[in-house]
Design a protein around this motif. Structure first.
Motif, PDB file in Angstrom:
ATOM      1  N   GLY A 145       0.787  -1.222  -0.131  1.00  0.00           N
ATOM      2  CA  GLY A 145      -0.014   0.164   0.046  1.00  0.00           C
ATOM      3  C   GLY A 145       0.834   1.331  -0.202  1.00  0.00           C
ATOM      4  N   LYS A 146       2.076   1.085   0.133  1.00  0.00           N
ATOM      5  CA  LYS A 146       3.023   2.394  -0.064  1.00  0.00           C
ATOM      6  C   LYS A 146       3.787   2.369  -1.290  1.00  0.00           C
ATOM      7  CE  LYS A 146       2.538   3.549   4.465  1.00  0.00           C
ATOM      8  NZ  LYS A 146       2.281   4.657   4.962  1.00  0.00           N
ATOM      9  N   GLN A 147       4.376   3.375  -1.606  1.00  0.00           N
ATOM     10  CA  GLN A 147       5.198   3.706  -2.694  1.00  0.00           C
ATOM     11  C   GLN A 147       6.462   3.346  -2.346  1.00  0.00           C
ATOM     12  OE1 GLN A 147       4.594   4.405  -6.205  1.00  0.00           O
ATOM     13  NE2 GLN A 147       2.542   3.987  -5.527  1.00  0.00           N
ATOM     14  N   ALA A 148       7.176   2.451  -3.086  1.00  0.00           N
ATOM     15  CA  ALA A 148       8.762   2.176  -2.813  1.00  0.00           C
ATOM     16  C   ALA A 148       9.779   2.108  -3.937  1.00  0.00           C
ATOM     17  CB  ALA A 148       8.987   0.924  -1.969  1.00  0.00           C
ATOM     18  N   TYR A 149      10.873   2.554  -3.692  1.00  0.00           N
ATOM     19  CA  TYR A 149      11.873   2.827  -4.785  1.00  0.00           C
ATOM     20  C   TYR A 149      12.165   1.418  -5.212  1.00  0.00           C
ATOM     21  CZ  TYR A 149      12.374   8.001  -4.295  1.00  0.00           C
ATOM     22  OH  TYR A 149      12.018   9.236  -4.415  1.00  0.00           O
ATOM     23  N   LEU A 150      12.186   1.144  -6.595  1.00  0.00           N
ATOM     24  CA  LEU A 150      12.739  -0.175  -7.209  1.00  0.00           C
ATOM     25  C   LEU A 150      14.147  -0.372  -6.812  1.00  0.00           C
ATOM     26  CD1 LEU A 150      12.361  -2.828  -8.836  1.00  0.00           C
ATOM     27  CD2 LEU A 150      12.828  -1.467 -10.819  1.00  0.00           C
ATOM     28  N   GLY A 151      14.835   0.543  -6.842  1.00  0.00           N
ATOM     29  CA  GLY A 151      16.322   0.494  -6.648  1.00  0.00           C
ATOM     30  C   GLY A 151      16.628   0.274  -5.282  1.00  0.00           C
ATOM     31  N   ALA A 152      15.686   0.482  -4.214  1.00  0.00           N
ATOM     32  CA  ALA A 152      16.027   0.464  -2.872  1.00  0.00           C
ATOM     33  C   ALA A 152      15.382  -1.221  -2.689  1.00  0.00           C
ATOM     34  CB  ALA A 152      15.377   1.590  -1.950  1.00  0.00           C
ATOM     35  N   ILE A 153      14.334  -1.446  -3.144  1.00  0.00           N
ATOM     36  CA  ILE A 153      13.912  -2.867  -2.931  1.00  0.00           C
ATOM     37  C   ILE A 153      14.900  -4.033  -3.428  1.00  0.00           C
ATOM     38  CG2 ILE A 153      12.149  -4.500  -3.565  1.00  0.00           C
ATOM     39  CD1 ILE A 153      10.192  -2.075  -4.032  1.00  0.00           C
ATOM     40  N   LEU A 154      15.374  -3.797  -4.603  1.00  0.00           N
ATOM     41  CA  LEU A 154      16.426  -4.561  -5.241  1.00  0.00           C
ATOM     42  C   LEU A 154      17.740  -4.602  -4.318  1.00  0.00           C
ATOM     43  CD1 LEU A 154      16.224  -3.657  -8.898  1.00  0.00           C
ATOM     44  CD2 LEU A 154      15.260  -5.676  -7.616  1.00  0.00           C
ATOM     45  N   VAL A 155      18.274  -3.439  -3.808  1.00  0.00           N
ATOM     46  CA  VAL A 155      19.201  -3.638  -2.926  1.00  0.00           C
ATOM     47  C   VAL A 155      19.150  -4.233  -1.504  1.00  0.00           C
ATOM     48  CG1 VAL A 155      21.011  -2.305  -1.727  1.00  0.00           C
ATOM     49  CG2 VAL A 155      20.440  -1.703  -3.948  1.00  0.00           C
ATOM     50  N   SER A 156      17.780  -4.021  -1.252  1.00  0.00           N
ATOM     51  CA  SER A 156      17.406  -4.527   0.208  1.00  0.00           C
ATOM     52  C   SER A 156      17.500  -5.955  -0.058  1.00  0.00           C
ATOM     53  CB  SER A 156      16.134  -4.046   0.756  1.00  0.00           C
ATOM     54  OG  SER A 156      16.175  -2.664   0.964  1.00  0.00           O
ATOM     55  N   LEU A 157      16.678  -6.645  -1.049  1.00  0.00           N
ATOM     56  CA  LEU A 157      16.799  -8.003  -1.174  1.00  0.00           C
ATOM     57  C   LEU A 157      18.237  -8.712  -1.292  1.00  0.00           C
ATOM     58  CD1 LEU A 157      13.550  -8.181  -3.702  1.00  0.00           C
ATOM     59  CD2 LEU A 157      13.766  -8.903  -1.295  1.00  0.00           C
ATOM     60  N   PHE A 158      19.125  -7.982  -1.905  1.00  0.00           N
ATOM     61  CA  PHE A 158      20.362  -8.479  -2.244  1.00  0.00           C
ATOM     62  C   PHE A 158      21.172  -8.454  -0.819  1.00  0.00           C
ATOM     63  CE2 PHE A 158      24.909  -7.479  -2.572  1.00  0.00           C
ATOM     64  CZ  PHE A 158      25.234  -8.477  -3.251  1.00  0.00           C
ATOM     65  N   VAL A 159      21.071  -7.370  -0.133  1.00  0.00           N
ATOM     66  CA  VAL A 159      21.481  -7.331   1.377  1.00  0.00           C
ATOM     67  C   VAL A 159      21.017  -8.354   2.213  1.00  0.00           C
ATOM     68  CG1 VAL A 159      21.416  -5.970   3.451  1.00  0.00           C
ATOM     69  CG2 VAL A 159      22.177  -4.925   1.284  1.00  0.00           C
ATOM     70  N   ILE A 160      19.863  -8.601   2.374  1.00  0.00           N
ATOM     71  CA  ILE A 160      19.176  -9.718   3.091  1.00  0.00           C
ATOM     72  C   ILE A 160      19.763 -11.237   2.796  1.00  0.00           C
ATOM     73  CG2 ILE A 160      16.988 -11.116   3.582  1.00  0.00           C
ATOM     74  CD1 ILE A 160      15.707  -8.090   3.391  1.00  0.00           C
ATOM     75  N   ALA A 161      19.840 -11.527   1.227  1.00  0.00           N
ATOM     76  CA  ALA A 161      20.451 -12.692   0.846  1.00  0.00           C
ATOM     77  C   ALA A 161      21.686 -12.735   1.258  1.00  0.00           C
ATOM     78  CB  ALA A 161      19.969 -12.828  -0.461  1.00  0.00           C
ATOM     79  N   GLU A 162      22.552 -11.765   1.059  1.00  0.00           N
ATOM     80  CA  GLU A 162      24.012 -11.790   1.280  1.00  0.00           C
ATOM     81  C   GLU A 162      24.246 -11.981   2.640  1.00  0.00           C
ATOM     82  OE1 GLU A 162      27.878 -11.414   1.938  1.00  0.00           O
ATOM     83  OE2 GLU A 162      26.715  -9.694   2.566  1.00  0.00           O
ATOM     84  N   GLU A 163      23.757 -11.413   3.675  1.00  0.00           N
ATOM     85  CA  GLU A 163      23.770 -11.455   5.049  1.00  0.00           C
ATOM     86  C   GLU A 163      23.541 -12.663   5.551  1.00  0.00           C
ATOM     87  OE1 GLU A 163      25.657 -10.348   8.264  1.00  0.00           O
ATOM     88  OE2 GLU A 163      25.517  -8.708   6.699  1.00  0.00           O
ATOM     89  N   PHE A 164      22.240 -13.209   5.028  1.00  0.00           N
ATOM     90  CA  PHE A 164      21.959 -14.630   5.603  1.00  0.00           C
ATOM     91  C   PHE A 164      22.847 -15.869   4.929  1.00  0.00           C
ATOM     92  CE2 PHE A 164      18.199 -12.371   7.345  1.00  0.00           C
ATOM     93  CZ  PHE A 164      18.079 -13.028   8.219  1.00  0.00           C
ATOM     94  N   SER A 165      23.318 -15.475   3.719  1.00  0.00           N
ATOM     95  CA  SER A 165      24.143 -16.521   3.194  1.00  0.00           C
ATOM     96  C   SER A 165      25.456 -16.818   4.105  1.00  0.00           C
ATOM     97  CB  SER A 165      24.436 -16.188   1.772  1.00  0.00           C
ATOM     98  OG  SER A 165      25.616 -15.065   1.966  1.00  0.00           O
TER      99      SER A 165
END
Length: 135
Positions: free
Chosen positions: A72-92
């Motif tokens: 329900g909120k507007q979110a920048y695609l660039g920030a979403i992609l970096v966030s997903l990468f960061v989460i995957a990288e840290e958990f890996s």
């Protein structure tokens, strides 16, 4: 070369730099960059904030401030992609012998991304204002 192409090239180059740093850390390689970060108080946390905040900002601008509707909120695609990468990288890191998962690293990544979103919102408002003045 158009400014947008230069921004995309810088974003891609910075992404490759971060992937190189991650590769070095994952393989346990020694680097003068790691020694420099270790010599600065809270250097690791500051590095996470600056690296992923900068990458997020570059990705937002490179994607021309493109937004998606998320929860329900507007979110920048660039920030979403970096966030997903960061989460995957840290958990890996939990599965790599030379690395350890650190929730605080993830927190500082998120702070950097959040600050970049604030900066990019202000930048986008400024650009929109300047553009409306020229019309």
């Amino acid at each position: 070369m158009a400014v947008q192409h230069i921004i995309k090239l810088v974003a891609a180059s910075f992404s490759l730099f971060i992937l190189w740093v991650i590769y070095l850390a994952n393989t346990g390689a020694s680097s003068s960059l790691f020694h420099l970060v270790a010599a600065i108080p809270y250097g690791d946390k500051l590095g996470h904030l600056l690296l992923f905040g900068s990458l997020s900002c570059l990705m937002i601008v490179a994607s021309r401030f493109y937004r998606l509707k998320l929860f329900g909120k507007q979110a920048y695609l660039g920030a979403i992609l970096v966030s997903l990468f960061v989460i995957a990288e840290e958990f890996s890191q939990a599965f790599i012998a030379t690395r350890t998962f650190d929730f605080t690293d993830l927190l500082f990544d998120a702070i950097g991304i959040g600050l970049s979103v604030i900066v990019c919102c202000k930048l986008q408002q400024r650009l929109d204002t300047d553009q409306s003045k020229t019309l």
